[in-house]
Design an enzyme around this catalytic site. Structure first.
Site, PDB file in Angstrom:
ATOM      1  N   SER A 110       0.837  -1.202   0.000  1.00  0.00           N
ATOM      2  CA  SER A 110       0.000   0.000   0.000  1.00  0.00           C
ATOM      3  C   SER A 110       0.871   1.251   0.000  1.00  0.00           C
ATOM      4  O   SER A 110       1.648   1.469  -0.920  1.00  0.00           O
ATOM      5  CB  SER A 110      -0.962  -0.058   1.193  1.00  0.00           C
ATOM      6  OG  SER A 110      -2.011   0.859   1.047  1.00  0.00           O
ATOM      7  N   HIS A 167      -6.836  -6.830   1.537  1.00  0.00           N
ATOM      8  CA  HIS A 167      -5.848  -5.836   1.109  1.00  0.00           C
ATOM      9  C   HIS A 167      -4.444  -6.167   1.602  1.00  0.00           C
ATOM     10  O   HIS A 167      -3.468  -6.006   0.864  1.00  0.00           O
ATOM     11  CB  HIS A 167      -6.290  -4.458   1.612  1.00  0.00           C
ATOM     12  CG  HIS A 167      -5.346  -3.350   1.309  1.00  0.00           C
ATOM     13  ND1 HIS A 167      -4.829  -3.127   0.038  1.00  0.00           N
ATOM     14  CD2 HIS A 167      -4.802  -2.375   2.116  1.00  0.00           C
ATOM     15  CE1 HIS A 167      -4.031  -2.063   0.068  1.00  0.00           C
ATOM     16  NE2 HIS A 167      -3.998  -1.602   1.313  1.00  0.00           N
ATOM     17  N   ASP A 195      -0.525  -4.727  -3.688  1.00  0.00           N
ATOM     18  CA  ASP A 195      -1.911  -4.249  -3.700  1.00  0.00           C
ATOM     19  C   ASP A 195      -2.041  -2.733  -3.667  1.00  0.00           C
ATOM     20  O   ASP A 195      -2.815  -2.181  -2.877  1.00  0.00           O
ATOM     21  CB  ASP A 195      -2.702  -4.870  -2.551  1.00  0.00           C
ATOM     22  CG  ASP A 195      -4.183  -5.047  -2.933  1.00  0.00           C
ATOM     23  OD1 ASP A 195      -4.429  -5.528  -4.046  1.00  0.00           O
ATOM     24  OD2 ASP A 195      -5.060  -4.706  -2.134  1.00  0.00           O
TER      25      ASP A 195
END
Length: 373
Positions: free
Chosen positions: A177, A330, A202
Site C-alpha cells: 500500500s 488488502h 496491492d
C-alpha cells in the site's frame, strides 16, 4: 451451558421443577434410609452421579482468543537504527542470516510486524529487514507527522546506508500500500547500486487516486478507542478492520496502538486522517514510475480489477510480473503469509538474485548491480 434451576410451566400450566429433578424422580427407585444415592440397586454408579457426568468441552475465553502474540520465533531480533545526521531513531525487525536482503515497507497505519509471519517463512533463504516507518510502530523522528513521499523515501535510504555501509548486499524492496508507493520512489531515485528487485503489494495508481475522495469517510468510520489490545484485535478481524488472519493480527495490531493517558484507553498510534496533505504525493504518477524502474518487478494484487491503463499495457508488454491472490484481503502478506512468502521466494529465484547480485550459471562471482542515473 448452565443447568436449569428455576421452575418452569409446562404446556398445561402446571408448575414443575428442574429438568434434572424430573428425570431423577422418573428413573430412580425410591431410596430406603441409609442407601447411597449415587448407586443403583445393582451397585453400579448411577448415570446421574457427579462422577458419571462428562466434563464440559473447553472453550477458549474470547479475551484469550484475541490476546497479543509475541513476534519472537518469526523475526530473530529487533534494532534501533540511529541516523547520525538527524538524531532520529528507526526501529527495525530482522530475520535470517544469509542470502539477499528483503526490505519490507508497511502500509499506512501498519507497522513492521505486518511482515512477521512472512519473515518466519522466508528467513531460511533470505535476510528480512522490516522497518517501522516514520510515525509508526516504535520509530522516533523529529516530525512524526511529515509522511511525505520524499521524507519517507529518504528515511528508507538512511536506514539502509546506516545498516550496511558502503558495501551493501543485494536488496529486494517490498512495499504494501503506502509502503509500495515509497518502495517505487526509492527505486526510481537509482541511488541503491545493489537494488535487484521490487515487489509492490496491492496498490495501483488509478484505484488509489480514485479512492482518495472517500478516504476521510472511511477513516472516520473506524473505531478509534479501545479498552484493551484484545478489543482492538477483535475489531480488526471481526469488525471494520482490514485483516482476516487472526494469528497475524494478534502479532501486528498491538504495535499500531498507544495508550492515551487522558482518555484512559488505547488509540491508534498513527493519526492517518491528519496525513491527507501527503496522499496524492504517494500515488500520483506511480504507475509510470514503477514501469521505469530498471530492476525486476512484481505486482502482487488481491483483484484483477485494480489494474489501470498504464499497468495493463506494461503487463501486456512483459515489463513486470503480476500475480493475483484472489482469496485475500488488502493486506496479502498478513492474510496469506505462506502464499506470499512462496511468491516472493520464487520471484527471487526466477530472477537469480543472490547475496550480492545476479547469479549467472558458470560465473563464479555474482554480477554487481549498478543503477545508472
Amino acid at each position: 451451558m448452565e443447568p436449569l434451576s428455576a421452575s418452569v410451566d409446562d404446556d398445561f400450566g402446571v408448575e414443575r421443577s428442574t429438568i434434572g429433578t424430573s428425570l431423577l424422580s422418573l428413573e430412580d427407585p425410591i431410596m430406603e434410609e441409609g442407601e447411597e444415592s449415587a448407586s443403583t440397586s445393582s451397585g453400579e454408579p448411577s448415570a446421574f452421579a457427579p462422577e458419571s457426568i462428562p466434563p464440559r468441552p473447553f472453550r477458549e475465553p474470547a479475551s484469550s482468543k484475541y490476546s497479543p502474540l509475541p513476534w519472537q520465533g518469526h523475526f530473530d531480533g529487533e534494532h534501533d537504527i540511529l541516523i547520525q545526521s538527524t538524531g532520529e531513531v528507526f526501529h527495525v525487525y530482522v530475520a535470517g542470516s544469509q542470502g539477499p536482503v528483503v526490505v519490507c515497507l508497511h502500509g499506512g497505519g501498519y507497522s513492521g510486524l505486518s511482515f512477521a509471519l512472512v519473515a518466519g517463512k522466508m528467513k531460511e533463504r533470505v535476510r528480512v529487514v522490516a522497518i517501522d516507518m516514520r510515525g509508526h510502530g516504535q520509530s522516533r523522528s523529529n516530525n512524526d507527522h511529515d509522511l511525505s513521499a520524499e521524507t519517507l523515501s529518504s528515511d528508507v535510504l538512511n536506514v539502509l546506508k546506516t545498516m550496511y555501509g558502503e558495501n551493501p548486499p543485494a536488496f529486494i524492496l517490498i512495499g504494501h500500500s503506502m509502503g509500495g508507493a515509497i518502495a517505487v520512489r526509492v527505486a526510481a531515485e537509482r541511488v541503491l547500486p545493489t537494488l535487484a528487485g521490487i515487489v509492490v503489494v496491492d496498490v495501483v495508481e488509478g484505484t488509489a487516486m480514485a479512492s482518495l475522495i472517500h478516504m476521510q469517510k472511511i477513516l472516520s468510520s473506524r473505531q478509534m478507542h479501545f479498552q484493551s489490545p484484545e478489543q482492538a484485535i477483535m475489531w480488526t478481524v471481526k469488525g471494520g478492520g482490514a485483516l482476516r488472519n487472526i494469528d497475524s493480527a494478534r502479532i501486528s495490531v498491538p504495535s499500531t496502538l498507544k495508550f492515551d493517558e487522558q482518555r484512559q484507553c488505547y488509540v491508534w498510534r498513527t493519526p492517518l486522517q491528519d496525513s491527507e496533505a501527503y496522499w496524492r504525493g504517494w500515488y500520483e504518477g506511480l504507475s509510470d514510475v514503477f514501469l521505469s524502474c530498471p530492476v525486476a518487478k512484481l505486482l502482487l494484487l488481491a483483484g484483477t480489477d485494480r489494474l489501470d491503463r498504464s499497468l495493463t499495457i506494461g503487463q501486456m508488454q512483459g515489463k513486470f510480473q503480476m500475480i493475483v491472490v484472489r482469496h485475500s484481503g488488502h493486506a496479502i502478506q498478513e492474510d496469506e503469509p505462506e502464499e506470499f512468502a512462496n511468491v516472493v521466494l520464487n520471484f527471487i529465484a526466477r530472477n537469480r538474485i543472490g547475496t550480492y547480485g545476479l547469479e549467472i550459471p558458470g560465473v563464479r562471482r555474482p554480477i554487481q548491480l549498478r543503477s545508472s542515473n
